[in-house]
Motif scaffolding. Structure first.
Motif, short mmCIF file in Angstrom:
data_model
loop_
_atom_site.label_atom_id
_atom_site.label_comp_id
_atom_site.label_asym_id
_atom_site.label_seq_id
_atom_site.Cartn_x
_atom_site.Cartn_y
_atom_site.Cartn_z
N SER A 1 34.49 38.69 45.35
CA SER A 1 35.91 38.45 45.17
C SER A 1 36.35 39.00 43.81
O SER A 1 35.53 39.37 42.98
CB SER A 1 36.20 36.94 45.23
N ARG A 2 37.66 39.03 43.62
CA ARG A 2 38.18 39.50 42.33
C ARG A 2 37.65 38.65 41.17
O ARG A 2 37.27 39.18 40.13
CB ARG A 2 39.72 39.46 42.36
N LYS A 3 37.63 37.33 41.37
CA LYS A 3 37.14 36.43 40.32
C LYS A 3 35.65 36.65 40.06
O LYS A 3 35.21 36.68 38.90
CB LYS A 3 37.38 34.97 40.72
N GLN A 4 34.87 36.80 41.11
CA GLN A 4 33.43 37.04 40.95
C GLN A 4 33.18 38.37 40.23
O GLN A 4 32.32 38.44 39.35
CB GLN A 4 32.74 37.05 42.31
N THR A 5 33.93 39.39 40.58
CA THR A 5 33.80 40.68 39.92
C THR A 5 34.16 40.57 38.45
O THR A 5 33.48 41.15 37.58
CB THR A 5 34.69 41.74 40.60
N MET A 6 35.21 39.82 38.15
CA MET A 6 35.63 39.63 36.76
C MET A 6 34.53 38.91 35.97
O MET A 6 34.22 39.29 34.84
CB MET A 6 36.92 38.81 36.70
N HIS A 7 33.92 37.89 36.56
CA HIS A 7 32.85 37.16 35.88
C HIS A 7 31.65 38.07 35.61
O HIS A 7 31.06 38.04 34.52
CB HIS A 7 32.40 35.95 36.71
N LEU A 8 31.30 38.89 36.60
CA LEU A 8 30.17 39.81 36.42
C LEU A 8 30.47 40.81 35.32
O LEU A 8 29.61 41.11 34.50
CB LEU A 8 29.88 40.53 37.74
N ARG A 9 31.69 41.30 35.29
CA ARG A 9 32.05 42.26 34.25
C ARG A 9 32.09 41.60 32.87
O ARG A 9 31.65 42.19 31.89
CB ARG A 9 33.41 42.89 34.57
N LEU A 10 32.60 40.38 32.80
CA LEU A 10 32.65 39.67 31.51
C LEU A 10 31.24 39.44 30.96
O LEU A 10 31.00 39.60 29.76
CB LEU A 10 33.38 38.34 31.67
N LEU A 11 30.31 39.05 31.83
CA LEU A 11 28.94 38.83 31.38
C LEU A 11 28.32 40.15 30.89
O LEU A 11 27.59 40.17 29.89
CB LEU A 11 28.10 38.25 32.52
N THR A 12 28.62 41.24 31.59
CA THR A 12 28.13 42.55 31.16
C THR A 12 28.75 42.93 29.83
O THR A 12 28.06 43.45 28.93
CB THR A 12 28.45 43.61 32.23
N GLU A 13 30.04 42.68 29.66
CA GLU A 13 30.71 43.00 28.39
C GLU A 13 30.09 42.22 27.24
O GLU A 13 29.91 42.75 26.13
CB GLU A 13 32.20 42.68 28.50
N GLU A 14 29.75 40.96 27.49
CA GLU A 14 29.12 40.14 26.44
C GLU A 14 27.75 40.71 26.07
O GLU A 14 27.40 40.78 24.89
CB GLU A 14 29.00 38.70 26.90
N MET A 15 26.98 41.10 27.07
CA MET A 15 25.67 41.66 26.81
C MET A 15 25.77 42.97 26.03
O MET A 15 25.08 43.18 25.02
CB MET A 15 24.91 41.90 28.11
#
Length: 212
Positions: A32-46
């Protein structure tokens, strides 16, 4: 399911490719859009943490999915020549008088010290404020993450803070909890693990994404 691997460097080389892998992975798994956003945010943090590592740093980045659990991986070889080691020590030493702030800042220092000297990892002390708190308090243990790695786990860190008696270190413990509450990655991820052995570093962020 494991994605292709791409190298990332702390000068941002490979970052665009890493985000392409994330977007493709999310689309393939019908997130979903929210799941994709969470995955991207975690990648951005890393990747944001990667940018702050002292010296020259290159690692492999990839994603893996087992059932509902997705893991974001960063893997680096730690073997360095003496010149690079001296450069890294000099660069990181310039920050030793500054308190390390935030969960990702602590992970960054853990990785930097692992690059400098594996034997010093277990002795690390990182300041939350005025009073130092050892990495033993932060969840370091001797359990296996990958072979005989020394590991740090976000969940173990949370448990150790919950079980600890703040005593005279009340301000430090309060600051540690405040950092957790403010941390994007700590609030989204199910766990973060960092493993270090003499020739390898691993960082893994895990998150469950339930499918509708």
């Amino acid at each position: 399911m494991i994605t292709e691997k791409t190298f990332v460097r702390n000068d941002r080389q490979g970052f665009d490719k890493a985000f392409e892998i994330v977007e493709s992975f999310a689309a393939d798994n019908k997130f979903s859009r929210k799941q994709t956003m969470h995955l991207r945010l975690l990648t951005e943090e890393m990747l944001g943490m990667v940018q702050t590592i002292a010296g020259e740093f290159t690692a492999d980045f990839y994603l893996q999915k087992e059932g509902d659990e997705v893991s974001i991986h960063l893997e680096a070889e730690t073997e360095m020549n003496s010149d690079k080691r001296r450069e890294l020590i000099a660069a990181s030493s310039s920050k030793k008088n500054s308190a390390v702030k935030g969960i990702m800042g602590k992970i960054r220092e853990l990785i930097e010290v692992g690059l400098e000297d594996y034997n010093e990892v277990g002795k690390l002390q990182v300041q939350y404020g005025v009073n130092p708190v050892s990495y033993g308090m932060m969840g370091m243990d001797n359990e296996t993450m990958s072979q005989a790695m020394l590991t740090w786990s976000l969940n173990q860190y949370k448990d150790s803070l919950s079980d600890a008696d703040a005593g005279s270190d009340k301000d430090s413990y309060q600051e540690a909890w405040d950092e957790l509450e403010k941390s994007i990655v700590a609030n989204i991820a199910d766990d973060i693990k960092v493993g270090i052995r003499q020739d390898k570093l691993e960082m893994v962020i895990t998150k469950k994404f339930e499918q509708g």
